[in-house]
Design a protein around this motif. Sequence first.
Motif, short mmCIF file in Angstrom:
data_model
loop_
_atom_site.label_atom_id
_atom_site.label_comp_id
_atom_site.label_asym_id
_atom_site.label_seq_id
_atom_site.Cartn_x
_atom_site.Cartn_y
_atom_site.Cartn_z
N PRO A 66 0.84 -1.20 0.00
CA PRO A 66 0.00 0.00 0.00
C PRO A 66 0.87 1.25 0.00
CG PRO A 66 -0.64 -1.52 1.76
CD PRO A 66 0.68 -1.99 1.24
N ILE A 67 0.51 2.24 -0.81
CA ILE A 67 1.24 3.51 -0.82
C ILE A 67 0.26 4.67 -0.73
CG2 ILE A 67 3.20 2.60 -2.12
CD1 ILE A 67 2.05 3.94 -4.64
N GLU A 68 0.72 5.77 -0.17
CA GLU A 68 -0.13 6.96 -0.01
C GLU A 68 0.08 7.96 -1.15
OE1 GLU A 68 -2.50 7.34 2.20
OE2 GLU A 68 -2.04 5.32 2.92
N ASN A 69 1.29 8.00 -1.72
CA ASN A 69 1.58 8.94 -2.80
C ASN A 69 2.78 8.43 -3.60
OD1 ASN A 69 4.01 9.84 -1.33
ND2 ASN A 69 2.52 10.81 0.05
N PHE A 70 3.06 9.11 -4.70
CA PHE A 70 4.13 8.66 -5.59
C PHE A 70 5.51 8.88 -4.98
CE2 PHE A 70 0.82 9.03 -8.91
CZ PHE A 70 0.97 7.77 -9.47
N ALA A 71 5.61 9.77 -4.01
CA ALA A 71 6.90 10.00 -3.36
C ALA A 71 7.41 8.73 -2.69
CB ALA A 71 6.77 11.12 -2.33
N GLU A 72 6.50 7.86 -2.29
CA GLU A 72 6.90 6.61 -1.63
C GLU A 72 7.64 5.68 -2.59
OE1 GLU A 72 4.28 4.63 1.05
OE2 GLU A 72 2.98 6.39 1.23
N LEU A 73 7.47 5.89 -3.89
CA LEU A 73 8.17 5.04 -4.86
C LEU A 73 9.67 5.31 -4.86
CD1 LEU A 73 5.68 5.27 -7.89
CD2 LEU A 73 5.77 3.54 -6.09
N ASP A 74 10.07 6.46 -4.34
CA ASP A 74 11.49 6.81 -4.29
C ASP A 74 12.20 6.29 -3.05
OD1 ASP A 74 11.40 8.21 -6.70
OD2 ASP A 74 10.77 10.07 -5.72
N LYS A 75 11.45 5.72 -2.13
CA LYS A 75 12.06 5.21 -0.90
C LYS A 75 12.92 3.98 -1.19
CE LYS A 75 8.50 6.83 2.34
NZ LYS A 75 7.49 6.41 3.35
N ARG A 76 13.91 3.76 -0.34
CA ARG A 76 14.80 2.60 -0.48
C ARG A 76 14.73 1.78 0.82
NH1 ARG A 76 20.47 4.27 -1.42
NH2 ARG A 76 20.72 2.10 -2.04
N PRO A 77 13.65 1.04 1.00
CA PRO A 77 13.46 0.34 2.28
C PRO A 77 14.50 -0.74 2.56
CG PRO A 77 11.85 -0.40 0.65
CD PRO A 77 12.54 0.78 0.06
N PHE A 78 15.18 -1.24 1.52
CA PHE A 78 16.14 -2.33 1.71
C PHE A 78 17.57 -1.85 1.96
CE2 PHE A 78 12.81 -4.14 -1.08
CZ PHE A 78 12.34 -5.14 -0.21
N ALA A 79 17.79 -0.55 1.96
CA ALA A 79 19.16 -0.03 2.05
C ALA A 79 19.87 -0.49 3.33
CB ALA A 79 19.14 1.50 1.98
N ASP A 80 19.24 -0.33 4.48
CA ASP A 80 19.88 -0.72 5.74
C ASP A 80 20.06 -2.23 5.83
OD1 ASP A 80 19.99 1.92 6.50
OD2 ASP A 80 18.17 1.85 7.72
N MET A 81 19.06 -2.95 5.35
CA MET A 81 19.13 -4.41 5.37
C MET A 81 20.27 -4.90 4.48
SD MET A 81 16.03 -7.03 4.44
CE MET A 81 16.32 -8.73 3.96
N ALA A 82 20.41 -4.31 3.30
CA ALA A 82 21.47 -4.71 2.38
C ALA A 82 22.85 -4.42 2.98
CB ALA A 82 21.31 -3.97 1.06
N LYS A 83 22.95 -3.30 3.64
CA LYS A 83 24.23 -2.93 4.28
C LYS A 83 24.58 -3.92 5.38
CE LYS A 83 26.58 0.97 6.48
NZ LYS A 83 26.44 2.38 6.95
N ALA A 84 23.58 -4.29 6.17
CA ALA A 84 23.81 -5.21 7.29
C ALA A 84 24.15 -6.62 6.80
CB ALA A 84 22.58 -5.25 8.19
N MET A 85 23.54 -7.05 5.70
CA MET A 85 23.75 -8.42 5.21
C MET A 85 24.98 -8.55 4.34
SD MET A 85 19.88 -9.74 4.29
CE MET A 85 20.50 -11.37 3.82
N GLY A 86 25.45 -7.44 3.78
CA GLY A 86 26.64 -7.48 2.94
C GLY A 86 26.41 -8.29 1.67
N ASP A 87 27.38 -9.14 1.32
CA ASP A 87 27.31 -9.92 0.08
C ASP A 87 26.12 -10.89 0.06
OD1 ASP A 87 29.54 -8.64 -0.85
OD2 ASP A 87 30.93 -10.25 -0.28
N LYS A 88 25.67 -11.32 1.23
CA LYS A 88 24.56 -12.27 1.29
C LYS A 88 23.30 -11.70 0.65
CE LYS A 88 26.00 -14.83 5.43
NZ LYS A 88 25.63 -15.20 6.83
#
Length: 250
Positions: A77-99
């Motif tokens: 669910p999204i409220e507006n198009f600005a939400e399409l620019d979010k990067r929700p996986f950024a912190d997770m990707a950083k924490a997991m590294g190559d995995k």
Amino acid sequence: MKTIKSTFLFALILCLSINLLNAQQAYQIHQDNVKPSKFMEYEKIAKEFNAACVEHNLQSTWFTAMSNDFKYFYITPIENFAELDKRPFADMAKAMGDKFGDMFDRFDTCYDSHGTYVIFKDDKLSYTPDEDAKPAEAQNYRKWFYMYYTPENAKKMREGMKAVKEFFKSKGSTEYYNVYRNGFGQLENYYLVSVPAKDEIDSATRGKANQDVLGPDRWDVFSKVMNYTTRTEEYTGEMRPDLSYSPKEN
């Protein structure tokens, strides 16, 4: 020419924003068209991904559905198009590294195509009977009906969809359905009718009972939609709570 382009772009963005505001709810859909031969491998990776999201308490939410032709839909669910620019996986990707990258490399071997787009739920066309007519048990089975139409017939299609809803209401139908329409990122116009049920048998039983309630007059009403439909597609599928995700509440 530059001014014309700027004006057109502004008008396009304005129209998209108005459509989003007028819709009851907008959803970002990520669709994976999984190869049948890779179905089991994809399932394994998807569950691994879900577990990683839980472990890292990813700050995002989605519902997952799967169709009978091995398409997977991740519905946010999204409220507006600005939400399409979010990067929700950024912190997770950083924490997991190559995995993290390795996991998505494995995903990529399971499909030849995938993509993301937006759809809108249309409450004015969806039909919901009285609350006490709705079954209390889980309704994860789905029948999905896509009805495509050309832009010139948009008004007639909408009028037809409204007529069907009013017909269901006048007959006291206890069957219910949700209607969605195409949005940003899609080239064709369509309405998607989603009909929930407990399972395939429940769907068939309720469908037959609803035909009896609506009676033979239903064909005259349905023709107000079908006369302006260029083609239809029908799929069965199910919601997948095991692959859906929401973060832990603090």
